[in-house]
Design a protein around this motif. Sequence first.
Motif, mmCIF file in Angstrom:
data_model
loop_
_atom_site.group_PDB
_atom_site.id
_atom_site.type_symbol
_atom_site.label_atom_id
_atom_site.label_comp_id
_atom_site.label_asym_id
_atom_site.label_seq_id
_atom_site.Cartn_x
_atom_site.Cartn_y
_atom_site.Cartn_z
ATOM 1 N N ASP A 28 10.455 55.135 -27.850
ATOM 2 C CA ASP A 28 11.281 56.111 -27.149
ATOM 3 C C ASP A 28 10.377 57.122 -26.459
ATOM 4 O O ASP A 28 9.146 57.014 -26.511
ATOM 5 N N SER A 29 10.960 58.109 -25.809
ATOM 6 C CA SER A 29 10.174 59.067 -25.025
ATOM 7 C C SER A 29 9.240 59.915 -25.891
ATOM 8 O O SER A 29 8.264 60.457 -25.392
ATOM 9 N N ALA A 30 9.504 59.998 -27.197
ATOM 10 C CA ALA A 30 8.632 60.747 -28.114
ATOM 11 C C ALA A 30 7.548 59.856 -28.713
ATOM 12 O O ALA A 30 6.715 60.325 -29.486
ATOM 13 N N GLY A 31 7.559 58.573 -28.370
ATOM 14 C CA GLY A 31 6.563 57.644 -28.887
ATOM 15 C C GLY A 31 6.962 56.962 -30.188
ATOM 16 O O GLY A 31 6.180 56.219 -30.773
ATOM 17 N N THR A 32 8.181 57.193 -30.648
ATOM 18 C CA THR A 32 8.668 56.574 -31.881
ATOM 19 C C THR A 32 8.967 55.101 -31.646
ATOM 20 O O THR A 32 9.627 54.752 -30.668
ATOM 21 N N PRO A 33 8.489 54.229 -32.536
ATOM 22 C CA PRO A 33 8.799 52.807 -32.388
ATOM 23 C C PRO A 33 10.302 52.550 -32.502
ATOM 24 O O PRO A 33 10.972 53.097 -33.383
ATOM 25 N N VAL A 34 10.808 51.717 -31.602
ATOM 26 C CA VAL A 34 12.219 51.319 -31.604
ATOM 27 C C VAL A 34 12.242 49.790 -31.629
ATOM 28 O O VAL A 34 11.595 49.140 -30.822
ATOM 29 N N VAL A 35 12.998 49.244 -32.589
ATOM 30 C CA VAL A 35 13.174 47.798 -32.682
ATOM 31 C C VAL A 35 14.645 47.517 -32.436
ATOM 32 O O VAL A 35 15.507 47.932 -33.217
ATOM 33 N N ALA A 36 14.939 46.838 -31.340
ATOM 34 C CA ALA A 36 16.317 46.502 -30.982
ATOM 35 C C ALA A 36 16.580 45.041 -31.344
ATOM 36 O O ALA A 36 15.803 44.159 -30.983
ATOM 37 N N LEU A 37 17.664 44.823 -32.071
ATOM 38 C CA LEU A 37 18.020 43.479 -32.503
ATOM 39 C C LEU A 37 19.342 43.067 -31.871
ATOM 40 O O LEU A 37 20.284 43.858 -31.809
ATOM 41 N N THR A 38 19.386 41.820 -31.437
ATOM 42 C CA THR A 38 20.586 41.245 -30.849
ATOM 43 C C THR A 38 20.843 39.909 -31.530
ATOM 44 O O THR A 38 19.903 39.133 -31.733
ATOM 45 N N GLY A 39 22.089 39.649 -31.876
ATOM 46 C CA GLY A 39 22.438 38.360 -32.463
ATOM 47 C C GLY A 39 22.713 38.455 -33.939
ATOM 48 O O GLY A 39 23.446 39.328 -34.387
#
Length: 118
Positions: A28-39
């Motif tokens: 994200d804009s703060a540098g925090t890891p984001v893991v997006a899952l689909t399915g």
Amino acid sequence: MAGLEQPDDPTRLAAAVGSRVSIEQKRDSAGTPVVALTGELDLSSADSLRATIDSIVATGPNKIIFELSALAFMDSSGLAVLLTTAQQIATVEIANPSDIVRRVIELTGLSSTLRMTP
């Protein structure tokens, strides 16, 4: 999710695991890891998610965000990966969980460990 960098961002990594789950890693804009899952996150796809998380944990973040609005199914294997992550990283946020994921987390009594927003 507000604050996410654009799709052409080089920090973004996408991986398709069979046809059951898609794992997209970004920050994200703060540098925090984001893991997006689909399915669907189940026994057949949990190891791939675990490998993604292990690479993130190795960088030493204080927080990780799981974007789960497009996750249609999660069994105990997926829940175990999220809980293991919560043991390794100070703050685990479940962003925009799908109704089914929210229900699984609430029914198992894990909403204090796996903080859901909104």
